[in-house]
Enzyme design. Structure first.
Site, mmCIF file in Angstrom:
data_model
loop_
_atom_site.group_PDB
_atom_site.id
_atom_site.type_symbol
_atom_site.label_atom_id
_atom_site.label_comp_id
_atom_site.label_asym_id
_atom_site.label_seq_id
_atom_site.Cartn_x
_atom_site.Cartn_y
_atom_site.Cartn_z
ATOM 1 C CE LYS A 128 -9.480 2.315 3.074
ATOM 2 N NZ LYS A 128 -9.748 3.554 2.641
ATOM 3 C CB SER A 151 -9.104 5.106 7.224
ATOM 4 O OG SER A 151 -9.353 5.463 5.838
ATOM 5 C CG HIS A 169 -1.579 1.262 1.222
ATOM 6 N ND1 HIS A 169 -2.836 1.452 0.846
ATOM 7 C CD2 HIS A 169 -1.494 2.537 1.742
ATOM 8 C CE1 HIS A 169 -3.335 2.658 0.809
ATOM 9 N NE2 HIS A 169 -2.172 3.268 1.856
ATOM 10 C CG ASP A 178 -12.890 3.701 5.260
ATOM 11 O OD1 ASP A 178 -12.373 4.708 6.205
ATOM 12 O OD2 ASP A 178 -12.230 3.966 4.319
ATOM 13 N NE ARG A 212 -10.554 10.393 9.058
ATOM 14 C CZ ARG A 212 -9.617 9.686 7.972
ATOM 15 N NH1 ARG A 212 -9.942 8.442 7.766
ATOM 16 N NH2 ARG A 212 -8.515 9.960 7.992
HETATM 17 N N1 URA Z 1 -6.458 6.873 2.364
HETATM 18 C C1 URA Z 1 -7.507 6.200 3.177
HETATM 19 O O1 URA Z 1 -7.943 5.240 2.633
HETATM 20 N N2 URA Z 1 -7.537 6.720 4.376
HETATM 21 C C2 URA Z 1 -7.264 7.870 4.867
HETATM 22 O O2 URA Z 1 -7.550 8.147 5.863
HETATM 23 C C3 URA Z 1 -6.351 8.460 4.142
HETATM 24 C C4 URA Z 1 -5.857 7.967 2.935
#
Ligand code: URA
Length: 449
Positions: free
Chosen positions: A185, A181, A80, A159, A166
């Site tokens: 995932k 967050s 990631h 999320d 957010r």
């Molecule tokens: N990418 C995400 O998936 N969440 C965040 O909070 C910031 C970047």
């Protein structure tokens, strides 16, 4: 919920049960958005402890359906990136790691702010489908070893709700909320191991090196506690990665490397991709060290096996691989302009965030969620940081949707690239490797813990 908001407002730590209540209520819609927004602001202002961050990550992970890689019969490993300009390593590391025997279930995102999105880039291939069901995802993984898809509507619904809130309430930039967050995932994809590429420098989301280090450490510690072997690499985003930043042009650049070519101008992209793939292969249990992983990945790059896997994956997801026969012929931008160096000297610095916005203004990115992007738009940067340039020499080529969209990116670019007499200080491609041990040291020293 009112008690939980009050408790966080007053700076007390929440139990895993209370945090689980928030995540489940966000996902189901049982908690109204005004209460969730108040809780987010309380969490943003008072921070979440390591334990609270871990509890939130796990509760969000468990808020919807999950992918189980068990039937693949291989270790599942992903990478990631925290987001950058010209960051196309996914197209290299996914097939490289798959060629070396690990499964790569990659759930990716779209362009965000000044950074590009893996899904938008892949969709410049005619027919390529990013929205697969989890069972189609599994089928592609079984056939190809890697698959790059979008998030399904039912994966981590907490999320989806919390991120949108957010975005609307000024509570994005908090390390614990970012960590929960991103990791919720990634962990919902059932990964055995994860390699995090945390960008630093002028093109990174978090501007100070210390913030990047802290986020890297927090994510490593949280993912490890959830049972996923994790390492984070702090990497350079003081200039775009490789030369191309856009959609199709980034894929074309990646496939050039997968074909075994080695243009010196994009050696940074080749090197970083091999380092990241090396760690993926190592954490996936295929080698005794990341260096051996690097060497295996390099062999898969040279012998064409990674390219074959990449094309097989594109075909399995409905994409037309024939467009790669002549990538330049497929590239049909609406308008093109070459920007020449306005003086002689060296490229002293690049404001890479501004360069990312310049790329977005060509039509390659979007201003609002859901808008289409231009597959052919983007910018190719001909000169690297520290390179000598002569006035009149091409510095960049802008590809825009139409003639009217050339001026703005050019104006941004002229301000963002600084030519001077002074050589810039050298910047390492990978400045720090945050293993679980290093993460523990960083977190022990961090004031917010
Ligand atoms: N990418 C995400 O998936 N969440 C965040 O909070 C910031 C970047």
């Amino acid at each position: 919920m009112i008690d939980i908001i009050r408790k966080k407002r007053d700076g007390a730590a929440l139990s895993a049960r209370e945090i689980g209540f928030v995540a489940a209520g966000a996902a189901s819609g049982a908690i109204p958005h005004d209460q969730l927004a108040a809780w987010l602001m309380a969490a943003w202002l008072n921070g979440l402890s390591l334990g609270e961050t871990r509890a939130l990550t796990l509760a969000m992970r468990d808020s919807g359906e999950k992918f189980s890689p068990a039937r693949l019969g291989k270790t599942a490993v992903d990478k990631h990136s925290s987001g950058g300009v010209g960051d196309k390593t996914s197209f290299l590391v996914a097939p490289l790691a798959a060629a070396c025997g690990v499964a790569v279930p990659m759930i990716s995102g779209r362009a965000l702010g000044h950074t590009g999105g893996t899904l938008d880039k892949l969709e410049s291939i005619p027919g390529y489908r990013t929205a697969l069901s989890l069972s189609q995802f599994e089928t592609v993984l079984m056939r190809c070893g890697c698959s790059i898809v979008s998030q399904t509507p039912s994966l981590v619904p907490a999320d989806r709700v919390l991120y949108a809130l957010r975005d609307h309430t000024g509570t994005v930039e908090n390390p614990s909320l970012i960590c929960a967050s991103i990791l919720s995932k990634k962990l919902a994809a059932g990964l055995d191991a994860l390699v995090l590429d945390v960008k630093t420098g002028s093109g990174a989301f978090l501007k100070s090196y210390e913030e990047c280090e802290y986020l890297a450490a927090l994510m490593v510690a949280t993912a490890e506690a959830a049972g996923t072997r994790t390492v984070a690499l702090l990497t350079d985003m003081d200039q775009p990665l490789g030369q191309a930043a856009g959609n199709w042009i980034e894929l074309a650049e990646s496939v050039d490397l997968l074909r075994g070519n080695r243009p010196p101008a994009i050696d940074d992209l080749r090197e970083l991709s091999l380092i990241l793939a090396g760690w993926m292969i190592h954490l996936g249990g295929k080698t005794g060290s990341p260096l051996e992983g690097y060497q295996l990945a390099e062999a898969a790059l040279t012998d064409g096996s990674a390219l074959a896997i990449f094309f097989k994956m594109i075909d399995a997801q409905g994409g037309d691989v024939s467009v790669f026969e002549d990538p330049a012929a497929f590239h049909k931008p609406g308008a093109t302009r070459v920007v020449d160096a306005w003086m002689s000297g060296v490229i002293a610095s690049m404001d890479t965030t501004s360069l990312g916005w310049a790329v977005q203004r060509t039509g390659a990115g979007r201003e609002n969620a859901g808008e289409p992007v231009d597959p052919h738009a983007g910018i190719v940067f001909h000169a690297r940081r520290g390179a000598s340039v002569v006035a009149g020499e091409p510095l960049a080529t802008i590809y825009a949707t139409n003639e009217g969209m050339l001026d703005e990116p050019e104006a941004i670019l002229r301000k963002a690239i600084h030519i001077s007499e002074e050589q810039p200080r050298p910047v390492k491609l990978v400045s720090r490797i945050v293993t679980p041990e290093v993460a523990a040291e960083i977190l022990a020293e961090a004031p917010s813990c």
